[in-house]
Design an enzyme around this catalytic site. Structure first.
Site, PDB file in Angstrom:
ATOM      1  N   HIS A  16    -104.736 -47.973  -9.315  1.00  0.00           N
ATOM      2  CA  HIS A  16    -105.159 -48.376 -10.655  1.00  0.00           C
ATOM      3  C   HIS A  16    -106.490 -49.130 -10.587  1.00  0.00           C
ATOM      4  O   HIS A  16    -107.371 -48.930 -11.421  1.00  0.00           O
ATOM      5  CB  HIS A  16    -104.111 -49.285 -11.300  1.00  0.00           C
ATOM      6  N   GLN A 334    -111.684 -41.227   3.386  1.00  0.00           N
ATOM      7  CA  GLN A 334    -111.282 -39.894   2.942  1.00  0.00           C
ATOM      8  C   GLN A 334    -112.467 -39.100   2.399  1.00  0.00           C
ATOM      9  O   GLN A 334    -112.578 -37.888   2.640  1.00  0.00           O
ATOM     10  CB  GLN A 334    -110.179 -40.002   1.891  1.00  0.00           C
ATOM     11  N   HIS A 349    -100.593 -35.189  -0.949  1.00  0.00           N
ATOM     12  CA  HIS A 349     -99.459 -35.491  -1.833  1.00  0.00           C
ATOM     13  C   HIS A 349     -99.819 -35.267  -3.299  1.00  0.00           C
ATOM     14  O   HIS A 349     -98.954 -35.388  -4.170  1.00  0.00           O
ATOM     15  CB  HIS A 349     -99.007 -36.929  -1.617  1.00  0.00           C
ATOM     16  N   TRP A 352    -103.580 -38.375  -8.070  1.00  0.00           N
ATOM     17  CA  TRP A 352    -104.686 -37.888  -8.896  1.00  0.00           C
ATOM     18  C   TRP A 352    -106.050 -38.168  -8.279  1.00  0.00           C
ATOM     19  O   TRP A 352    -106.955 -37.336  -8.344  1.00  0.00           O
ATOM     20  CB  TRP A 352    -104.592 -38.453 -10.306  1.00  0.00           C
ATOM     21  N   SER A 354    -106.792 -38.332  -5.055  1.00  0.00           N
ATOM     22  CA  SER A 354    -106.978 -37.354  -3.977  1.00  0.00           C
ATOM     23  C   SER A 354    -107.225 -35.959  -4.540  1.00  0.00           C
ATOM     24  O   SER A 354    -108.032 -35.187  -4.005  1.00  0.00           O
ATOM     25  CB  SER A 354    -105.757 -37.338  -3.057  1.00  0.00           C
ATOM     26  N   GLU A 357    -110.781 -35.836  -5.672  1.00  0.00           N
ATOM     27  CA  GLU A 357    -111.678 -35.794  -4.518  1.00  0.00           C
ATOM     28  C   GLU A 357    -111.728 -34.394  -3.914  1.00  0.00           C
ATOM     29  O   GLU A 357    -112.790 -33.921  -3.508  1.00  0.00           O
ATOM     30  CB  GLU A 357    -111.251 -36.837  -3.482  1.00  0.00           C
ATOM     31  N   ASP A 373     -96.834 -38.212 -11.190  1.00  0.00           N
ATOM     32  CA  ASP A 373     -97.606 -37.097 -11.739  1.00  0.00           C
ATOM     33  C   ASP A 373     -97.905 -36.004 -10.722  1.00  0.00           C
ATOM     34  O   ASP A 373     -98.428 -34.944 -11.075  1.00  0.00           O
ATOM     35  CB  ASP A 373     -98.927 -37.625 -12.307  1.00  0.00           C
ATOM     36  N   GLN A 374     -97.565 -36.231  -9.464  1.00  0.00           N
ATOM     37  CA  GLN A 374     -97.971 -35.321  -8.388  1.00  0.00           C
ATOM     38  C   GLN A 374     -97.468 -33.884  -8.556  1.00  0.00           C
ATOM     39  O   GLN A 374     -98.230 -32.939  -8.296  1.00  0.00           O
ATOM     40  CB  GLN A 374     -97.551 -35.899  -7.036  1.00  0.00           C
TER      41      GLN A 374
END
Length: 469
Positions: A16, A334, A349, A352, A354, A357, A373-374
């Site tokens: 967040h 990352q 996973h 959001w 990741s 990105e 949300d994944q």
């Protein structure tokens, strides 16, 4: 004329804090606004905020959630924190708004992230406009909104097949055990349903989710993403990395283009011992070079039931075999890794950040969603944006090594041309949206103009131009 003053309050978690801070910095840079960033003391104690204290027009206000040093691990801890967030957060915001209302820079608008349902009520009490900063995709917002409006039917979008239970945010599934999260989303959505034309600032971009962003004419959805480090859009790679960076970057430098599988499940998701072993065996048997990030999650809030070992302890029995094929690190940048020419696949996973990105940096994915949300993000990656392949669990909820290898081979071989072409397309569109003066900057300006009035934003932009000259 004083610039508008935004009070931005965020939930004390890295996922967040990061996008909220990036939003604050872009808001300041683009419109000349002042932002007071409000969060818990624990965020500073846990070093979640760095390199932001010297930003002009950005200041910080903190309050205690009762866990200033972190260490939240039980259900009781989370309940206690929730109460403290509401009581202490309400007081901190109220005192600040009251103290500044007759000064040179009164609060213009309150912006809040999810899980802080008390925050917009403070704004309403002081007759201030408020906006929700939604740090997940627009489609996920629409699913929650539709569900809590009383429409429990399947939510559909063009170019996306009907959502199955496995595609929904986990808190809306029959197997959900996190009643607290369900209740929090319900309270938030019911508040927004009663509002007249609520403003939702969404960490997405116009061309990524055009249908979802316009699904509800009674909601003002504003795409302000991708909220990622500015270095990505300016073309410069952030080189301020930690101690292990030299080892993994040198290792990546030694590999051929698009040959490496990058594996990371973030800082919150923990794999079971069985799942760790299946993933490890798939990587060993596949014989492709991989970089696997296994972070220390000993202080995590969610643990695998019945398991006390850390993930690094779970691979102890076959670590030597793993390191004959790939490399294991406890941390990496990352963005630096995904930007590297050697990386050809991202096992993720589907958090959001990741997910964004992977899109912005043009890397195809093996989607391995776990919760929240994944699952919906994975659905979008595979079916809407077509940049990845999603794993399928067996009847016991385990993703077996054969299934993992199937997905890896699809991304690295069978579907590699198609997936990489799609990834390149989204990279281009994301860069166009996120660059200085792109669609998201323009949307942000329009939001401030709507809140403050057209003449004010014009004056501020002119002042910023003079300052730059």
């Amino acid at each position: 004329m004083a610039p508008p003053h935004f009070l931005l309050v965020t939930f004390p978690a890295q996922g967040h804090v990061n996008p909220s801070l990036r939003f604050a910095r872009r808001l300041i840079k683009r419109t000349g606004a002042r932002v007071t960033f409000v969060t818990c003391v624990s965020v500073f104690h846990n070093s979640m905020i760095a390199n932001h204290n010297k930003v002009e027009n950005l200041s910080f206000l903190t309050f205690s959630d009762g866990f200033d040093d972190g260490g939240i691990s039980t259900y009781e801890d989370r309940q206690k924190r929730s109460v403290n967030l509401k009581v202490n957060g309400d007081k901190a915001l109220s005192d600040f708004i009251e103290a500044t209302k007759n000064g040179d820079s009164p609060v213009t608008c309150l912006i809040y992230t999810i899980l802080l349902n008390w925050a917009p009520k403070v704004a309403r009490r002081f007759q201030l406009p408020s906006a929700l900063l939604w740090i997940q995709p627009a489609l996920v917002f629409n699913i929650y909104y539709t569900h809590f409006m009383g429409n429990k039917s399947v939510f559909e979008l063009p170019n996306l097949s009907s959502l199955e239970i496995r595609d929904l945010p986990s808190f809306l599934t029959p197997s959900n055990t996190n009643k607290g999260a369900y209740d929090a989303f319900q309270e938030m959505m019911e508040f927004l349903i009663k509002e007249t034309k609520p403003k939702i600032l969404i960490n997405t971009f116009d061309s990524l989710e055009p249908e979802a962003l316009t699904a509800f004419p009674n909601i003002d959805m504003v795409a302000v993403g991708p909220l990622l480090p500015t270095e990505i859009f300016s073309g410069s790679t952030n080189k301020s990395v930690k101690d292990q960076s030299s080892s993994y970057t040198l290792w990546l430098d030694s590999k051929t283009e698009s040959s490496v599988i990058y594996v990371s499940f973030g800082t919150m998701v923990e794999l079971s011992k069985k799942q760790i072993e299946e993933l490890a065996r798939a990587l060993i048997e596949g014989k492709r070079p991989f970089l696997w990030v296994i972070t220390d999650k000993s202080n995590r809030e969610t643990k695998t039931e019945g398991e006390e070992e850390t993930e690094i302890e779970k691979i102890a029995g076959f670590r030597h075999e793993l390191e004959e094929v790939g490399m294991i690190v406890s941390w990496c940048s990352q963005i630096e890794v995904l930007s590297h020419r050697a990386v050809g696949c991202f096992v993720t996973h589907c958090g959001w950040s990741s997910t964004l990105e992977s899109l912005v940096l043009g890397v195809p994915v093996v989607a391995f969603p776990m919760w929240s949300d994944q699952p919906t993000n994975a659905k979008l990656l595979e079916e809407s944006w077509k940049t990845g392949v999603r794993v399928r669990e067996n009847k016991d909820g385990l993703v077996e090594r054969g299934e993992i290898r199937r997905c890896l081979e699809a991304v690295m071989e069978e579907k590699s041309v198609e997936l990489r072409e799609n990834a390149k397309k989204w990279k281009r569109l994301a860069m166009e949206a996120g660059r200085e003066g792109g669609s998201s900057d323009k949307n942000m300006e329009a939001f401030v103009e709507d809140i403050c009035g057209e003449s004010l934003i014009q004056n501020l932009c002119e002042a910023e131009e003079v300052k730059v000259k």
